[in-house]
Scaffold this motif. Structure first.
Motif, mmCIF file in Angstrom:
data_model
loop_
_atom_site.group_PDB
_atom_site.id
_atom_site.type_symbol
_atom_site.label_atom_id
_atom_site.label_comp_id
_atom_site.label_asym_id
_atom_site.label_seq_id
_atom_site.Cartn_x
_atom_site.Cartn_y
_atom_site.Cartn_z
ATOM 1 N N GLY A 80 -3.140 -12.138 -9.554
ATOM 2 C CA GLY A 80 -3.359 -13.568 -9.714
ATOM 3 C C GLY A 80 -4.705 -14.066 -9.231
ATOM 4 N N ILE A 81 -5.652 -13.148 -9.012
ATOM 5 C CA ILE A 81 -6.994 -13.540 -8.589
ATOM 6 C C ILE A 81 -7.961 -13.251 -9.723
ATOM 7 N N ASN A 82 -8.771 -14.226 -10.052
ATOM 8 C CA ASN A 82 -9.720 -14.075 -11.150
ATOM 9 C C ASN A 82 -11.046 -13.475 -10.682
ATOM 10 N N SER A 83 -11.794 -12.934 -11.630
ATOM 11 C CA SER A 83 -13.156 -12.439 -11.409
ATOM 12 C C SER A 83 -13.241 -11.261 -10.444
ATOM 13 N N ILE A 84 -12.208 -10.440 -10.404
ATOM 14 C CA ILE A 84 -12.206 -9.235 -9.582
ATOM 15 C C ILE A 84 -12.361 -8.015 -10.493
ATOM 16 N N ILE A 85 -13.295 -7.128 -10.172
ATOM 17 C CA ILE A 85 -13.479 -5.935 -11.019
ATOM 18 C C ILE A 85 -13.183 -4.635 -10.286
ATOM 19 N N GLY A 86 -12.867 -4.716 -8.982
ATOM 20 C CA GLY A 86 -12.592 -3.478 -8.262
ATOM 21 C C GLY A 86 -12.152 -3.738 -6.841
ATOM 22 N N ALA A 87 -11.779 -2.654 -6.170
ATOM 23 C CA ALA A 87 -11.388 -2.724 -4.765
ATOM 24 C C ALA A 87 -12.149 -1.649 -4.004
ATOM 25 N N ILE A 88 -12.536 -1.964 -2.771
ATOM 26 C CA ILE A 88 -13.352 -1.056 -1.965
ATOM 27 C C ILE A 88 -12.655 -0.728 -0.650
ATOM 28 N N ASP A 89 -12.840 0.497 -0.178
ATOM 29 C CA ASP A 89 -12.276 0.894 1.115
ATOM 30 C C ASP A 89 -12.920 2.204 1.545
ATOM 31 N N GLY A 90 -12.683 2.573 2.785
ATOM 32 C CA GLY A 90 -13.131 3.856 3.303
ATOM 33 C C GLY A 90 -11.938 4.738 3.626
ATOM 34 N N CYS A 91 -12.116 6.029 3.477
ATOM 35 C CA CYS A 91 -11.031 6.991 3.687
ATOM 36 C C CYS A 91 -11.560 8.143 4.542
ATOM 37 N N HIS A 92 -10.822 8.513 5.588
ATOM 38 C CA HIS A 92 -11.230 9.610 6.456
ATOM 39 C C HIS A 92 -10.761 10.959 5.916
ATOM 40 N N ILE A 93 -11.667 11.911 5.898
ATOM 41 C CA ILE A 93 -11.355 13.285 5.490
ATOM 42 C C ILE A 93 -11.529 14.184 6.716
ATOM 43 N N LYS A 94 -10.474 14.876 7.109
ATOM 44 C CA LYS A 94 -10.512 15.719 8.307
ATOM 45 C C LYS A 94 -11.492 16.878 8.170
ATOM 46 N N ILE A 95 -12.246 17.100 9.241
ATOM 47 C CA ILE A 95 -13.143 18.246 9.295
ATOM 48 C C ILE A 95 -13.081 18.854 10.697
ATOM 49 N N GLN A 96 -13.683 20.010 10.844
ATOM 50 C CA GLN A 96 -13.847 20.605 12.157
ATOM 51 C C GLN A 96 -15.025 19.929 12.861
#
Length: 264
Positions: A80-96
């Motif tokens: 129900g929100i106009n003028s939106i073309i995407g969503a952004i976020d950060g995701c953690h990837i486990k490493i040593q």
């Protein structure tokens, strides 16, 4: 030892890469599975990861005006929100823990990680990725460091992205974020926050789908940082190649969980 029977005309190297990305087998196990030496398996995987990452722009690209309008209409129907073309976020990837400046990779959840910043459209396909920031870095700072940041406001035009509270502030006028709930929000504010949450769930689902289908990125231990970045980028490319309106996980029909992430 079981050796895979390969279809006629199908590249063993490509199948090796897909198996490598979809599992967490060691190179010894991969070599046994495909009846090659460990050195051949290792070299083949690195060659294909490099080749795939070199053509990232063919598979992960910013939308044109027509695609923006289509994505905006899809988000409008969904939340129900106009003028939106995407969503952004950060995701953690486990490493040593890296040998050099390892403390910078220890995130607030207590494990070492690099960050995958992703912008996705309503179909859950990546429009842009930025990979490799240390896990200690805040999402807002990752965005400001990303390659797309300097041109993002211009690229957005009259449109916006949906983001979580990490992107609140005047520095990101092109991101619509929820108001912080300090106990004084009105019913209208709460309803607006709910709409934003409803719309941005697509990026959560995209990260979950990447980690569910391409299990290699769940935990990248004993892997050099440069290869970590290539593996994550390749997983996002493969995700876009596989994504579609009928792309439903058999194990998680309601959406894949974000394994070992900060949003668990």
């Amino acid at each position: 030892m079981t050796v895979l029977s390969l279809p006629t005309g199908c590249s063993k190297k490509v199948l090796m890469l897909l198996w490598y990305m979809a599992n967490q087998n060691s190179f010894r196990e991969l070599a046994d599975k495909f009846d090659v030496s460990q050195s051949t398996a290792h070299r083949s995987i690195l060659d294909l990861l490099g080749a795939l990452c070199s053509i990232t722009s063919f598979f992960i690209a910013w939308p044109n005006q027509c695609e923006k309008r289509a994505s905006s209409a899809a988000f409008s129907r969904a939340c129900g929100i106009n003028s939106i073309i995407g969503a952004i976020d950060g995701c953690h990837i486990k490493i040593q823990r890296p040998i050099i400046r390892g403390g910078e990779y220890l995130n607030e959840k207590g494990f070492y990680s690099v960050i995958l910043q992703g912008i996705v459209d309503k179909r859950g396909r990546f429009l842009d990725i930025f990979v490799g920031a240390p896990g200690k870095v805040h999402d807002a700072r990752v965005l400001r460091s990303s390659t797309i940041y300097s041109t993002l406001e211009e690229n957005m035009g009259d449109f916006q992205l949906l983001g979580d509270s990490a992107y609140i502030g005047n520095a990101f006028p092109f991101i619509l974020s929820p108001k912080r709930n300090n106990g004084a929000l009105t019913a209208e504010d709460l309803a607006a926050n709910l709409k934003i949450s409803c719309g941005r769930v697509i990026v959560e689902q995209a990260f979950g789908r990447v980690k569910c289908r391409w299990r290699r990125v769940r935990d990248l231990q004993n892997t050099r940082l440069d290869i970590v970045v290539m593996v994550i980028m390749s997983a996002c490319i493969l995700h876009n190649l596989c994504a579609g309106s009928t792309d439903i996980c058999e194990d998680h029909p309601q959406g894949c969980p974000r394994q070992a992430d900060d949003d668990e």
